[in-house]
Design a protein around this motif. Structure first.
Motif, short mmCIF file in Angstrom:
data_model
loop_
_atom_site.label_atom_id
_atom_site.label_comp_id
_atom_site.label_asym_id
_atom_site.label_seq_id
_atom_site.Cartn_x
_atom_site.Cartn_y
_atom_site.Cartn_z
N LEU A 100 43.89 44.64 35.53
CA LEU A 100 43.60 44.13 34.19
C LEU A 100 43.19 42.67 34.27
CD1 LEU A 100 43.48 44.48 31.16
CD2 LEU A 100 45.92 43.94 31.04
N VAL A 101 43.96 41.86 35.01
CA VAL A 101 43.63 40.44 35.15
C VAL A 101 42.29 40.27 35.86
CG1 VAL A 101 44.33 38.26 36.22
CG2 VAL A 101 46.04 39.71 35.14
N SER A 102 42.10 41.05 36.91
CA SER A 102 40.85 40.97 37.68
C SER A 102 39.63 41.31 36.82
CB SER A 102 40.91 41.90 38.88
OG SER A 102 39.73 41.84 39.64
N HIS A 103 39.77 42.35 35.97
CA HIS A 103 38.65 42.76 35.12
C HIS A 103 38.42 41.76 33.99
CE1 HIS A 103 39.09 47.23 36.46
NE2 HIS A 103 38.61 46.45 37.40
N ILE A 104 39.50 41.18 33.46
CA ILE A 104 39.37 40.19 32.39
C ILE A 104 38.69 38.93 32.92
CG2 ILE A 104 40.67 38.57 30.94
CD1 ILE A 104 42.69 40.80 30.46
N THR A 105 39.12 38.47 34.10
CA THR A 105 38.60 37.23 34.68
C THR A 105 37.32 37.44 35.48
OG1 THR A 105 39.92 37.46 36.70
CG2 THR A 105 40.93 36.28 34.84
N GLU A 106 36.95 38.71 35.67
CA GLU A 106 35.77 39.06 36.47
C GLU A 106 35.89 38.52 37.89
OE1 GLU A 106 32.65 37.39 34.11
OE2 GLU A 106 32.56 39.10 32.75
N GLY A 107 37.15 38.47 38.37
CA GLY A 107 37.40 38.03 39.73
C GLY A 107 37.27 36.54 39.95
N LYS A 108 37.16 35.76 38.87
CA LYS A 108 36.98 34.32 38.99
C LYS A 108 38.32 33.61 38.77
CE LYS A 108 32.23 34.64 37.24
NZ LYS A 108 31.55 34.46 38.52
N GLY A 109 38.39 32.34 39.18
CA GLY A 109 39.61 31.57 39.01
C GLY A 109 40.45 31.55 40.28
N VAL A 110 41.70 31.09 40.16
CA VAL A 110 42.55 30.93 41.34
C VAL A 110 43.87 31.68 41.22
CG1 VAL A 110 41.59 28.72 42.08
CG2 VAL A 110 43.42 28.75 40.38
N ILE A 111 44.06 32.46 40.16
CA ILE A 111 45.32 33.18 39.97
C ILE A 111 45.06 34.67 40.03
CG2 ILE A 111 47.22 33.65 38.37
CD1 ILE A 111 46.96 30.86 37.31
N PHE A 228 45.24 46.72 25.34
CA PHE A 228 44.61 45.89 26.35
C PHE A 228 43.17 45.55 26.01
CE2 PHE A 228 45.16 50.25 28.21
CZ PHE A 228 43.87 50.71 27.99
N LYS A 229 42.55 46.31 25.10
CA LYS A 229 41.19 45.99 24.66
C LYS A 229 41.16 44.62 23.96
CE LYS A 229 38.68 49.62 25.75
NZ LYS A 229 37.46 49.53 26.59
N LYS A 230 42.29 44.29 23.31
CA LYS A 230 42.39 43.00 22.62
C LYS A 230 42.29 41.84 23.60
CE LYS A 230 43.30 40.92 18.61
NZ LYS A 230 42.39 41.04 17.45
N ALA A 231 42.82 42.03 24.81
CA ALA A 231 42.77 40.98 25.83
C ALA A 231 41.33 40.67 26.21
CB ALA A 231 43.57 41.40 27.06
N PHE A 232 40.50 41.71 26.33
CA PHE A 232 39.08 41.51 26.66
C PHE A 232 38.36 40.81 25.51
CE2 PHE A 232 40.22 44.88 29.59
CZ PHE A 232 39.52 44.53 30.75
N LYS A 233 38.64 41.23 24.28
CA LYS A 233 37.99 40.64 23.11
C LYS A 233 38.37 39.16 22.97
CE LYS A 233 37.55 41.15 18.08
NZ LYS A 233 38.02 41.90 16.88
N ASN A 234 39.66 38.85 23.14
CA ASN A 234 40.11 37.47 23.05
C ASN A 234 39.50 36.60 24.13
OD1 ASN A 234 41.66 38.34 20.94
ND2 ASN A 234 43.63 37.87 21.86
N THR A 235 39.43 37.16 25.35
CA THR A 235 38.86 36.39 26.47
C THR A 235 37.40 36.07 26.21
OG1 THR A 235 40.38 37.46 28.03
CG2 THR A 235 38.45 36.38 28.96
N TYR A 236 36.65 37.03 25.66
CA TYR A 236 35.24 36.79 25.34
C TYR A 236 35.10 35.64 24.34
CZ TYR A 236 30.53 37.59 23.50
OH TYR A 236 29.24 37.42 23.10
#
Length: 380
Positions: A100-111, A228-236
């Motif tokens: 979930l974190v990987s898909h939300i961040t698109e593999g970017k960042g350091v966590i 979990f769809k809300k997490a993607f919407k919020n991140t966008y």
């Protein structure tokens, strides 16, 4: 007809025998997992922490669960956690991939990302840049003290009325992070700050809760309109807002004369070579991750300390007496004053110990076959 039913029964039995989940030899005990779902159906989706506590009472401080077909070892108590994270830290130094974190961040960042070249490059940059902009230095303390003045003014303004301390602590911690990242802060009633805090607080709850486990272990549900769809919407929404802030910041920068973290990254972009992992997408997610990680943990710890000081006014009074004795008329406390405040420092440490800041911590995985409290833990 009877023969056909028997044949179907045998096929069903063999199918479940094939997909059944078996614990490895000498693996920590735990509830029996179901095929496909593992122990997901044993957990209360509204309050999974209570289930973890009950499982610890039944199976001990080291027990195992299956999230789908993925084995998970849960540690409780100082002895077990110390053995894993201190005594055998190298054995438990890996990071499992949180989908979930990987898909939300698109593999970017350091966590919660892959420990590859891009991670190493960005981690090195973050440590160097944050150190240069005050992490562990007097300048960082000055930023915190400056924000505390705004915090106290807000409390004095609302004296005699109600005020949500959670919102207040989130806003204050968020502003300190903003000062490091962008060199600016927002007033507590600013709509941008309130939206930012509300969106990433909701993301944090989803990522650290059972919906993240369900997303990771049951691929078929990922397209359903679940929380979990809300997490993607919020991140966008947050990414769009952050990109706007970066573009606005870019108009006032002077290349080679960085004022803050974002300026340093933009300078790096100006000098990057073709093999560099630095890009604007990385910067956007970098800011979001640093902001969320720095704000939510700090504000929740402060909220816990606030709650316990309210519940135990005698301890609150003793802390205040010690602080007054050390300050002796000074305008504010400094980090160095902690050496003369053993009781207050003990209260702070106890608040950090008891706070459910990140209840399940950041997940670890084994880098090799090892043992823990007498149990065998295979490599991830």
């Amino acid at each position: 007809m009877l023969g056909s039913l028997i044949l179907v029964g045998i096929c069903v039995y063999l199918f479940f025998l094939l997909i059944r989940i078996q614990r490895p030899k000498n693996f920590p005990p735990g509830p029996r997992p179901m095929p496909i779902f593992g122990n997901l159906l044993h957990l209360n989706i509204r309050n999974v922490l209570k289930d973890f506590e009950m499982l610890a009472e039944r199976y001990g401080n080291v027990y195992s669960l299956y999230l789908g077909r993925n084995p998970v070892v849960v540690l409780n108590g100082l002895k077990a956690i110390k053995e894993a994270l201190v005594t055998k830290s190298a054995d438990f130094s890996g990071r499992p991939q949180n989908l979930l974190v990987s898909h939300i961040t698109e593999g970017k960042g350091v966590i919660m990302t892959d420990y590859g070249p891009a991670w190493k490059e960005h981690r090195r940059f973050a440590l160097m840049t944050l150190r240069n902009f005050g992490l562990g230095k007097q300048s960082m303390e000055n930023r915190i003290l400056g924000e505390i003045e705004h915090l106290v003014a807000k409390l004095e303004k609302h004296s005699g009325s109600t005020l949500n301390p959670q919102t207040l602590f989130h806003d204050a911690a968020s502003n300190i992070i903003y000062l490091v990242l962008f060199g600016t802060r927002y007033e507590y009633d600013d709509k941008t700050l309130k939206q930012y805090v509300a969106l990433f607080t909701e993301i944090s709850k989803i990522v650290n809760g059972p919906w993240s486990m369900i997303y990771d272990t049951l691929p078929l549900v990922r397209s359903l309109p679940l929380p979990f769809k809300k997490a993607f919407k919020n991140t966008y929404t947050l990414k769009k807002s952050t990109m706007t802030m970066i573009n606005k910041h870019r108009t006032t920068r002077v290349p080679g004369k960085p004022r803050d973290f974002v300026d340093c990254y933009l300078d790096e972009l100006d000098t990057k070579d073709s093999g560099s992992s630095f890009d604007e997408g990385q910067l956007t997610m970098y800011i979001l991750i640093l902001h969320v990680a720095g704000t939510d943990t700090t504000s929740n710890t402060l909220l816990t300390a606030f709650l316990y000081l309210m519940a135990y006014p005698d301890i609150q009074e003793r802390c205040q007496q010690e602080i007054d004795e050390v300050l002796q008329g000074k305008a504010h406390v400094s980090f160095e004053d902690r050496h003369n405040m053993p009781y207050t420092q003990a209260v702070i440490h106890e608040s950090q110990r008891i706070a459910n800041t990140v209840p399940l911590s950041v997940f670890h995985c084994t880098s090799r076959d090892t043992e823990l409290m007498g149990y065998s833990i295979p490599q991830c």
